[in-house]
Write a protein that holds these residues in place. Sequence first.
Motif, PDB file in Angstrom:
ATOM      1  N   ARG A   3       0.842  -1.189   0.000  1.00 33.67           N
ATOM      2  CA  ARG A   3       0.000   0.000   0.000  1.00 33.67           C
ATOM      3  C   ARG A   3       0.879   1.241   0.000  1.00 33.67           C
ATOM      4  NH1 ARG A   3      -3.935  -1.428   4.974  1.00 33.67           N
ATOM      5  NH2 ARG A   3      -1.973  -2.257   5.781  1.00 33.67           N
ATOM      6  N   THR A   4       0.259   2.393  -0.203  1.00 30.74           N
ATOM      7  CA  THR A   4       1.001   3.647  -0.272  1.00 30.74           C
ATOM      8  C   THR A   4       0.671   4.515   0.927  1.00 30.74           C
ATOM      9  OG1 THR A   4       1.077   3.633  -2.691  1.00 30.74           O
ATOM     10  CG2 THR A   4       1.383   5.762  -1.596  1.00 30.74           C
ATOM     11  N   ALA A  47      -6.041  15.353  -6.934  1.00 35.46           N
ATOM     12  CA  ALA A  47      -6.987  14.249  -6.775  1.00 35.46           C
ATOM     13  C   ALA A  47      -6.429  12.937  -7.318  1.00 35.46           C
ATOM     14  CB  ALA A  47      -8.310  14.589  -7.456  1.00 35.46           C
ATOM     15  N   ALA A  48      -5.706  13.001  -8.423  1.00 33.58           N
ATOM     16  CA  ALA A  48      -5.167  11.777  -9.010  1.00 33.58           C
ATOM     17  C   ALA A  48      -4.159  11.120  -8.076  1.00 33.58           C
ATOM     18  CB  ALA A  48      -4.522  12.090 -10.358  1.00 33.58           C
ATOM     19  N   ARG A  49      -3.300  11.918  -7.469  1.00 32.91           N
ATOM     20  CA  ARG A  49      -2.324  11.354  -6.528  1.00 32.91           C
ATOM     21  C   ARG A  49      -3.011  10.822  -5.276  1.00 32.91           C
ATOM     22  NH1 ARG A  49       2.918  14.733  -5.214  1.00 32.91           N
ATOM     23  NH2 ARG A  49       3.372  12.718  -4.245  1.00 32.91           N
ATOM     24  N   MET A  50      -3.969  11.576  -4.773  1.00 33.58           N
ATOM     25  CA  MET A  50      -4.624  11.163  -3.540  1.00 33.58           C
ATOM     26  C   MET A  50      -5.423   9.880  -3.718  1.00 33.58           C
ATOM     27  SD  MET A  50      -3.559  13.184  -1.254  1.00 33.58           S
ATOM     28  CE  MET A  50      -4.659  12.726   0.095  1.00 33.58           C
ATOM     29  N   ALA A  51      -5.917   9.633  -4.924  1.00 28.65           N
ATOM     30  CA  ALA A  51      -6.675   8.408  -5.176  1.00 28.65           C
ATOM     31  C   ALA A  51      -5.811   7.168  -5.019  1.00 28.65           C
ATOM     32  CB  ALA A  51      -7.281   8.457  -6.580  1.00 28.65           C
ATOM     33  N   GLU A  52      -4.480   7.334  -5.100  1.00 29.21           N
ATOM     34  CA  GLU A  52      -3.560   6.202  -4.983  1.00 29.21           C
ATOM     35  C   GLU A  52      -3.028   6.020  -3.568  1.00 29.21           C
ATOM     36  OE1 GLU A  52      -0.567   7.146  -7.807  1.00 29.21           O
ATOM     37  OE2 GLU A  52      -1.829   6.716  -9.554  1.00 29.21           O
TER      38      GLU A  52
END
Length: 230
Positions: A3-4, A47-52
């Motif tokens: 996980r990240t 948002a794209a980074r936070m989704a990961e």
Amino acid sequence: MTRTALVVRGGWEGHHPVEATDSFLPFLRENDFDIVIEDDPEVYADAARMAEVDLVVQSVTMSQCSAEAVRGLRDAVAAGTGLAGWHGGVADSFRASADYLQLVGGQFATHPSRHPDLIVGDQTDNYLEHTIEITELGRTHEITLGVEDFTLVTEQYWVLHDDLIDVLATTTHPVQPYHPWHRPVVSPAIWTREWGRGRVFVSTPGHSLDVLRQSDVRTVIERGMLWAAR
């Protein structure tokens, strides 16, 4: 499964945000987290980074955060990203943002001082011996299971909070003749909060590196991070 974990740190240097978060990085790696470190909370607006991201570990005392970034953090947690932190790095962040305060569920108000005759003009003026008392819920919760009441000599947080938090431990501010309150005040010291599909974990103990090394504090924070993570 890897996980990240996104570690966001900064703000007031008195809480040693770099050294404090660094001390938990080996634990996160041992538990199969890939770690990304950012020194600016504006990353939350991406948002794209936070989704990961599966877990945000935040250590940013006071400082500022744009409305867009706070919205991004709230949206990410609601979608399942965990948020975890300790002391002022999470419970005294972004004082001007009501939306952030609502997400976390508790806000630092003060840490009472010692007797005026003992004031020397440094951080130790606010170091009080106090007990962290595990609640009935805390005695069965996976974060605090098996942890007994413990005593610290450090800042004792007085927290303003709402009823959506699940309190795992409290601390009581006694009446003193040199303070203006007239009855003991019980404050949450360790709590969790569910927000949409996400989880929030807060430990108010954690002012300094020596407190973070205390076995009960460290156990609770490590378990809290794992509990909060997606």
